[in-house]
Design an enzyme around this catalytic site. Structure first.
Site, PDB file in Angstrom:
ATOM      1  CG  HIS A 308     -10.816 -23.171   3.751  1.00  0.00           C
ATOM      2  ND1 HIS A 308     -11.903 -22.331   3.620  1.00  0.00           N
ATOM      3  CD2 HIS A 308      -9.942 -22.525   4.579  1.00  0.00           C
ATOM      4  CE1 HIS A 308     -11.710 -21.235   4.322  1.00  0.00           C
ATOM      5  NE2 HIS A 308     -10.522 -21.325   4.909  1.00  0.00           N
ATOM      6  CG  PHE A 401      -8.951 -16.023  11.617  1.00  0.00           C
ATOM      7  CD1 PHE A 401      -8.110 -16.884  10.941  1.00  0.00           C
ATOM      8  CD2 PHE A 401      -8.774 -14.668  11.441  1.00  0.00           C
ATOM      9  CE1 PHE A 401      -7.118 -16.416  10.099  1.00  0.00           C
ATOM     10  CE2 PHE A 401      -7.779 -14.176  10.596  1.00  0.00           C
ATOM     11  CZ  PHE A 401      -6.951 -15.050   9.935  1.00  0.00           C
TER      12      PHE A 401
END
Length: 413
Positions: A308, A401
């Site tokens: 990521h 998130f």
């Protein structure tokens, strides 16, 4: 690698890839720039006057030229990017939409924020010019689900149709969901991936106020630096990545070129914080281990990880710690975000496409702007130049998130 494992019968084949990113329009241009570790971040005139005015845009993208003026006018940019990437992927697959049974073709795309460019412009019109000046196309241009709808219209795909919205894991979630649809027998082909175009003053200001963005506005090309000791935040980006997936047996039966296979998918939730990752990385670790189990692959059989790697302090540190715990140091690691920036809901799909290319080409692209690996990062991050490597199995990670985590296992054809 400890075995010559052939992986599970539930693998699906990647037969088509399409990319529209800040690194280029089309797979060939993207792969060249990623291999060369050429950053794309620049000062963005549309962000003038903001705390952070740098971004990674798709340079030279002309929607009217790519899609026709009439069609382009009706679509927000996040849909335009997806349609162009999907066209490339379908062409690359060798499938012909004119010949397929559309009811057996699904579309699953990831997106986080929808048509924010359209929404901000129409809000401005409402405030400055009144309600009669708001476009009747506002809702279909800005709604998050519309990208899958428009891709289905483009290709006559009348099978299952949905959008996954798991923040910055959206694209990876879409690919994993697409694989599950194929395994269930609900369809025979899936057009899947992710798209995002939210480089708008409001969205950028929100990220800046959170402290998530790099403040290297004086040297934008050096701003996105995953795993580097001097990283200070991500650079917002746009783009689209699309894959065409089929059951491996079906692809082989029609003589298709199989670029790689999606062999495992894992997902989890941190259940910890709205924006910060679990400091122990337990959710990310669960997703990785779930993907490995799904693929029937052992940790020491993973040769490579497309991380990521956002260039933020917490994400890079925690991801590196998790990778060390699960895999040790035998896997090479790279992050494409040093080149492309962080395209939010599209990032996972774009990085899945780059992972497919890495496995297929046997070459790991370097992490751009990695001058000095952070002392706390104890994994083998590839930097400076590409590294030749035989890769039988790779991971690609996405974390979003809300603590939403998604991981794919990509294996060689």
């Amino acid at each position: 690698m400890t075995t010559g494992r052939s992986y599970g019968a539930a693998d699906v084949a990647v037969t088509g890839v399409g990319l529209v990113t800040p690194a280029g329009i089309g797979v060939a241009e993207n792969w060249t720039r990623i291999r060369n570790a050429e950053p794309t971040a620049v000062t963005d005139p549309s962000l003038a006057g903001l705390q952070v005015d740098i971004a990674c845009r798709v340079s030279g993208f002309d929607a009217a030229r790519e899609l026709g003026r009439r069609k382009a006018w009706r679509l927000d940019r996040y849909v335009q990017l997806a349609l162009v990437a999907a066209r490339e992927a379908v062409t690359d697959s060798g499938l012909s939409p004119g010949d397929w049974d559309g009811a057996r073709v699904a579309v699953v795309l990831g997106n986080a924020l929808g048509g924010t460019t359209t929404y901000e412009e129409q809000t401005r019109r409402l405030v400055e010019d009144g309600p009669d000046q708001v476009s009747p196309m506002l809702v279909p241009m800005s709604a998050v689900n519309m990208v899958s709808g428009y891709v289905a219209m483009e290709f006559g795909a009348t099978g299952p149709n949905l959008v996954t919205a798991t923040a910055c894991a959206s694209g990876t979630t879409a690919v994993g969901t697409a694989r599950d649809l194929l395994r269930s027998g609900a369809c025979d082909v899936v057009i899947t991936g992710g798209t995002e175009s939210s480089i708008t003053p409001t969205i950028v200001s929100g990220f800046a106020r959170m402290g998530a963005l790099s403040r290297r506005t004086g040297s934008p090309a050096a701003a996105s630096r995953p795993f580097d000791a001097d990283r200070d935040g991500f650079v917002i980006a746009e783009g689209a990545g699309v894959l065409v997936l089929e059951r491996t047996a079906d692809a082989r039966a029609r003589g298709a070129r199989i670029r790689a296979r999606i062999s495992g998918y894992g997902a989890s939730a941190d259940a910890h914080h709205a924006t910060a990752p679990d400091p122990q990385g337990t959710g990310a670790e669960r997703a990785i281990r779930a993907a490995l189990s799904d693929a029937e692959v052992l940790p020491d059989e993973i040769d490579h990880v497309n991380a990521h790697g956002t260039s933020t302090q917490l994400n890079d540190l925690i991801e590196a710690q998790v990778l060390g715990r699960v895999l040790g140091r035998q896997a090479t690691v790279t992050s494409n975000k040093g080149v492309t920036g962080h395209s939010l809901g599209a990032a996972g799909a774009i990085e899945a496409a780059f992972t497919v290319l890495t496995v297929q080409e046997g070459e790991v692209p370097p992490t751009a702007n990695l001058d000095s690996v952070a002392p706390s990062v104890d994994v083998d991050v590839v930097a400076k130049t590409p590294r030749k490597q035989s890769i039988k199995a790779a991971l690609t990670n996405s974390f979003g998130f809300g603590g939403q985590n998604a991981v794919l296992v990509v294996t060689a054809a």
